[in-house]
Scaffold this motif. Structure first.
Motif, short mmCIF file in Angstrom:
data_model
loop_
_atom_site.label_atom_id
_atom_site.label_comp_id
_atom_site.label_asym_id
_atom_site.label_seq_id
_atom_site.Cartn_x
_atom_site.Cartn_y
_atom_site.Cartn_z
N CYS A 38 0.84 -0.88 0.37
CA CYS A 38 0.07 -0.16 -0.04
C CYS A 38 0.96 1.25 0.39
CB CYS A 38 -0.60 -0.35 1.18
SG CYS A 38 -1.91 1.64 1.49
N HIS A 59 -0.99 -4.27 5.86
CA HIS A 59 -2.70 -4.44 6.98
C HIS A 59 -3.24 -4.72 5.38
CE1 HIS A 59 -0.96 -0.48 4.75
NE2 HIS A 59 -2.50 -0.53 4.44
N GLU A 60 -3.02 -4.96 4.02
CA GLU A 60 -3.83 -5.26 3.88
C GLU A 60 -3.94 -7.04 3.22
OE1 GLU A 60 -3.79 -2.90 0.21
OE2 GLU A 60 -3.87 -1.31 1.37
N ASP A 160 -9.07 -2.43 2.46
CA ASP A 160 -7.65 -0.88 2.88
C ASP A 160 -8.36 0.25 1.36
OD1 ASP A 160 -7.23 1.46 2.73
OD2 ASP A 160 -4.92 0.12 3.21
ZN ZN Z 1 -3.63 0.28 2.76
#
Ligand code: ZN
Ligand code: NAD
Ligand code: ZN
Length: 398
Positions: A38, A59-60, A160
């Protein structure tokens, strides 16, 4: 298991880490199938955060549930799920009101929690073969189908960037018939463009200067504005002035005051890098341009991240995370400004169902599918925005 870890400024490494074992009764272990890189990871990669070396990132995340704790009731081993990047409790004051981006209980040190991110709690990153899912009943989005089916590229964006782009459009009050200007054609800006189309905007302009990303803008049915071709605000004003009928609908006196757009979205955020061909005053230029292009009584949504402290920032104020907005002009024009991290859970069930029913194909912005060993090189290319690196998916075919 293999995992991507932060090693230092501009350095990611693939390391051998322990598979998550210890598990609370409310937790689950996810076998990851896809984990994306990201633009937010770049704040850490470029050394602008206090992330210690050796920390796992990512975090994805999506995959298949392997194990669940005794108290988990709604998720079973074998379920295919996407993880909203915000980790939330589901019961605090903010979670109750839909602000899972501001959960009050999951991070003792800050206002929000996420996987593998500086300052967002003790949670390990998911650019890894397995990840622990805290409070799994609340923090999983169930999706249909099988790993790596036709939806994998679409569903991963529910973690996200698709909800974040949609949130930007919400903050900017995008709606049917409205005109929209988006700054940044990275994954978030592209998802803001898709969301604006979904919400029925009549005109969607997206500003960037990377040819491959501007090409994707076109594919999404929006209008690319190449900032290298001249002042992006002037370009949008000129294009609008030449839409047949758009001027004719205005009364005398309205013409000069409605040259801009109703809704403006910042999908750039703080950019430390200097682009030699496009002499921008870093991120402040985006803020200035947004204020110039927004019509009176319009709305600005800021989802690009402004991060501090950045010791390498160009001004003393920027070092502290202080970026100027011209308050008098905003007040005069009665413009509203909203911003913040996206509360993913507020939107991602609806967005998932748009994908399932064929009304949205966000996955078309994915540019690269890679194995985890290629991640350090992919970070470099995504950071430099070369070779068409737009949205990179790390995949674990097993
Ligand atoms: Zn992200
Ligand atoms: P990205 O950082 O690659 O996208 C930024 C894009 O902006 C790039 O294509 C770049 O060329 C363009 N750009 C740079 N300067 C510009 C300028 N002056 N004018 C116009 N365009 C310019 O990747 P991304 O994943 O799309 O992330 C964008 C931002 O969104 C980052 O700041 C990221 O941290 C943030 N983000 C926020 C949330 C949230 O919850 N609010 C979630 C995800 C990402
Ligand atoms: Zn909470």
């Amino acid at each position: 298991m293999k995992a991507v870890v932060f090693e230092g400024k501009s350095r990611m490494r693939v390391a051998d880490e322990n598979k998550p074992e210890a598990m609370g009764s409310k937790d689950a272990v996810l076998r990851v199938t896809t984990s994306a890189i990201c633009g937010s990871d770049l704040h850490m990669y470029e050394g602008r955060t206090a992330l210690p070396a050796g920390q796992m990132v990512g975090h994805e995340i999506m995959g298949v549930i392997e194990r669940v704790g005794d108290a988990v009731t709604s998720i079973r081993p074998g379920d295919r799920v996407v993880l909203p990047f915000n980790i939330a409790c589901g019961y605090c004051y903010n979670c109750h009101r839909g602000y899972t981006n501001m959960c009050l209980t999951m991070n003792e040190e800050g206002p929000h929690a996420a996987y593998g991110y500086a300052g967002m709690g003790p949670y390990r990153g998911g650019q890894a073969e397995y990840v622990l899912v805290p409070n799994a009943d609340f923090n999983c989005l169930k999706v249909p189908g099988q790993p790596f089916d036709q939806w994998e590229d679409d569903f991963i964006l529910l973690a996200d960037v698709f909800p974040t782009g949609y949130f930007g459009a919400e903050l900017a009050h995008v709606g049917p018939g409205k005109s929209v200007a988006i700054f940044g054609a990275g994954p978030v800006g592209l998802m803001a463009a898709l969301s604006s189309r979904i919400k029925g905007a009549s005109e969607v302009y997206v500003v960037d200067f990377i040819p491959e990303r501007l090409e994707k803008v076109k594919e999404l049915g929006a209008t690319p504005i190449n900032a290298r071709d001249g002042d992006p605000v002037e370009q949008i004003v000129t294009l609008r002035a030449n839409i047949p009928g758009l001027q004719g609908r205005l009364r005398p006196g309205e013409k000069d005051k409605l040259k801009g757009v109703d809704c403006v979205i910042d999908a750039v955020g703080y950019q430390a890098r200097d682009d030699k061909d496009y002499a921008h005053e870093k991120s402040t230029q985006v803020l200035d341009n947004m204020v110039r292009i927004v019509n009176p009584a319009g709305h600005i949504g800021i989802v690009g991240v402004y991060i501090a402290p950045d010791p390498g920032a160009p001004t003393a104020q920027a070092k502290q995370g202080v970026f100027a907005l011209p308050m008098a002009e905003l007040f005069d024009k009665a413009v509203s400004v909203g911003m913040g991290q996206c509360p993913v859970k507020r939107y991602n069930e609806y967005l998932r169902d748009l994908i399932i029913t064929g009304h949205a194909r966000p996955g078309r912005i994915v540019s690269h599918h890679i194995r985890i060993d290629q991640a350090p090189e992919a970070y470099k290319k995504f950071d430099q925005r070369t070779d068409g690196y737009t949205k990179v998916l790390i995949q674990f075919p097993g």
